[in-house]
Write a protein that holds these residues in place. Structure first.
Motif, PDB file in Angstrom:
ATOM      1  N   GLU A  64     -71.221 -60.231  14.305  1.00  0.00           N
ATOM      2  CA  GLU A  64     -72.322 -60.252  14.567  1.00  0.00           C
ATOM      3  C   GLU A  64     -73.395 -59.846  13.514  1.00  0.00           C
ATOM      4  OE1 GLU A  64     -75.369 -57.200  17.525  1.00  0.00           O
ATOM      5  OE2 GLU A  64     -73.127 -57.535  17.742  1.00  0.00           O
ATOM      6  N   PRO A  72     -71.370 -50.256  16.773  1.00  0.00           N
ATOM      7  CA  PRO A  72     -72.792 -50.569  17.638  1.00  0.00           C
ATOM      8  C   PRO A  72     -73.638 -49.420  17.898  1.00  0.00           C
ATOM      9  CG  PRO A  72     -70.781 -50.449  18.940  1.00  0.00           C
ATOM     10  CD  PRO A  72     -70.140 -50.317  17.570  1.00  0.00           C
ATOM     11  N   CYS A 116     -68.607 -54.894  15.045  1.00  0.00           N
ATOM     12  CA  CYS A 116     -69.752 -56.088  14.702  1.00  0.00           C
ATOM     13  C   CYS A 116     -69.717 -56.634  13.631  1.00  0.00           C
ATOM     14  CB  CYS A 116     -70.927 -55.157  14.732  1.00  0.00           C
ATOM     15  SG  CYS A 116     -71.269 -54.056  16.224  1.00  0.00           S
TER      16      CYS A 116
END
Length: 317
Positions: free
Chosen positions: A283, A117, A280
C-alpha cells in the motif's frame, strides 16, 4: 589519479575524520564513504516522505479543528524533512529522481515502522510519542555526523521532531484523562507500536553490517543497541506518568547497570517487513508511485518554465 595522489588524499580524509571535523561536498572522499552516505540519507529521506501516509490517513477524521491543524502541520514538516534530506543526498552527486525511482522499484528501503497501519486516532499520539521519540534518539547524534550537509540538515529536523514528540505525548495525556474507552484505545495502540518502535533502530549490533564502518567514519556516533537502550530508558518513566503499561514483561530496572533490562523484539518480523511482507508495504509504495505519477505534469511544467527562463536570460543584450 596517481597512487601517490590517492594515498595523500586518503591520508587527508582520515585526518579530518580523526579530528572530528566535517567533510564537505567539494572535499575528496572515498567512494565507499560517499555510497554509504547516499544509502543512509536516501533511506532517511524516503522514510520522511512515506511517513506522511500513516498519519495523513487521519487528516480528514481528526476529532477537532485544533487536532486537524496540529496534524496537518506535522505532516507538512515531514515533507520538508524529506526535501532537506534529498538535497543533502544531491550534494553527494545523487539524483533525486533516480532515488525516487529506486524507492518505487524496491531497490532502496525506508524505515520498517511505516509499514504498520494506523487503526485508531490514538495511533497519531503514539506515533508522536514512541516513533518520533525513537527518531529523536537516533537523529540527535546525526547532528554531529562527519558529513556537513547531513549534519546541518539534522539540526532543524531534530528541533521539529522534538515538537512532534511533545505533541504526541500531549494528545495521549488528554486521552488518558478522558473516558474508559479512550484510555483503552491508548493502551491498545501502545501494545501494537511498542515492538515496532524498538525495531526502528535496526538489527542487533552483532547482525548489523553497516554499523562498524559508519561509526569509524563518524557518520554514526552510537550503535543500534546503544540507541535502543537509550530509548527504553527514556520511555519507561514517561509511560509511568502517562499511566500505560508497556507490553514487555521483561522490563525491569537493573541497579547494577543503572538502566532498564527489556525483552528481545521479534527479529523474524523485522526481516519480513524489510523484505516487503509487512502489513502495509504494498500500500505504501503504491500510494507513493501514484503520487509521483500524478505529479509528472508539475515537474514537466517546472522544467519547461526553467528552460524558457534561461533562454530569455541568454537572449538579453
Amino acid at each position: 589519479m596517481t597512487p601517490a595522489t590517492s594515498t595523500a588524499l586518503q591520508h587527508d580524509f582520515d585526518a579530518v575524520i580523526a579530528a572530528g571535523q566535517r567533510v564537505e561536498p567539494r572535499d575528496w572522499m572515498p567512494e565507499s564513504y560517499r555510497n554509504t552516505l547516499i544509502r543512509q540519507i536516501a533511506q532517511h529521506a524516503h522514510s520522511e516522505i512515506i511517513g506522511m501516509q500513516p498519519e495523513g490517513n487521519w487528516l480528514t477524521r481528526a476529532p477537532s479543528l485544533r487536532r486537524k491543524a496540529i496534524l496537518m502541520a506535522k505532516v507538512q514538516d515531514e515533507a520538508g524533512h524529506g526535501l532537506y534530506l534529498y538535497s543533502a543526498a544531491e550534494t553527494l552527486g545523487a539524483d533525486r529522481a533516480d532515488l525516487t525511482t529506486k524507492l518505487i522499484e524496491g531497490r532502496q528501503k525506508y524505515s520498517s515502522i511505516f509499514n504498520y497501519p494506523t487503526l485508531t486516532f490514538a495511533d497519531v499520539g503514539v506515533i508522536g510519542w514512541l516513533v518520533d521519540g525513537a527518531a529523536i534518539c537516533n537523529q540527535v547524534p546525526l547532528c554531529r555526523c562527519s558529513y556537513g550537509p547531513y549534519a546541518r540538515a539534522m539540526i532543524r529536523v531534530c528541533k521539529e521532531e522534538s515538537f512532534h514528540q511533545r505533541q504526541g505525548y500531549e494528545l495521549l495525556m488528554t486521552m488518558m484523562r478522558g473516558t474508559d474507552a479512550q484510555r483503552a484505545m491508548v493502551q491498545e495502540s501502545v501494545d501494537r507500536w511498542w515492538w515496532p518502535a524498538l525495531m526502528m533502530f535496526g538489527p542487533p549490533d552483532d547482525n548489523s553490517p553497516n554499523t562498524e564502518r559508519s561509526m569509524a567514519w563518524g557518520i554514526k556516533r552510537h550503535t543500534n543497541d546503544e540507541l535502543r537502550q537509550r530509548f527504553v530508558d527514556m520511555t519507561v518513566p514517561q509511560a509511568d506518568i502517562l499511566g500505560v503499561s508497556l507490553p514487555d514483561p521483561g522490563i525491569s530496572w537493573n541497579e547494577q547497570r543503572k538502566a532498564y533490562d527489556f525483552g528481545e523484539p521479534d527479529w523474524s518480523e523485522f526481516a519480513a517487513v524489510l523484505s516487503g511482507n509487512g502489513p502495509c508495504n504494498t500500500e505504501r509504495i503504491t500510494i507513493r508511485k501514484a503520487a509521483h505519477d500524478e505529479g509528472s505534469w508539475v515537474r514537466a511544467a517546472a522544467t519547461a518554465y526553467a528552460h524558457r527562463h534561461d533562454s530569455e536570460e541568454e537572449a538579453k543584450p
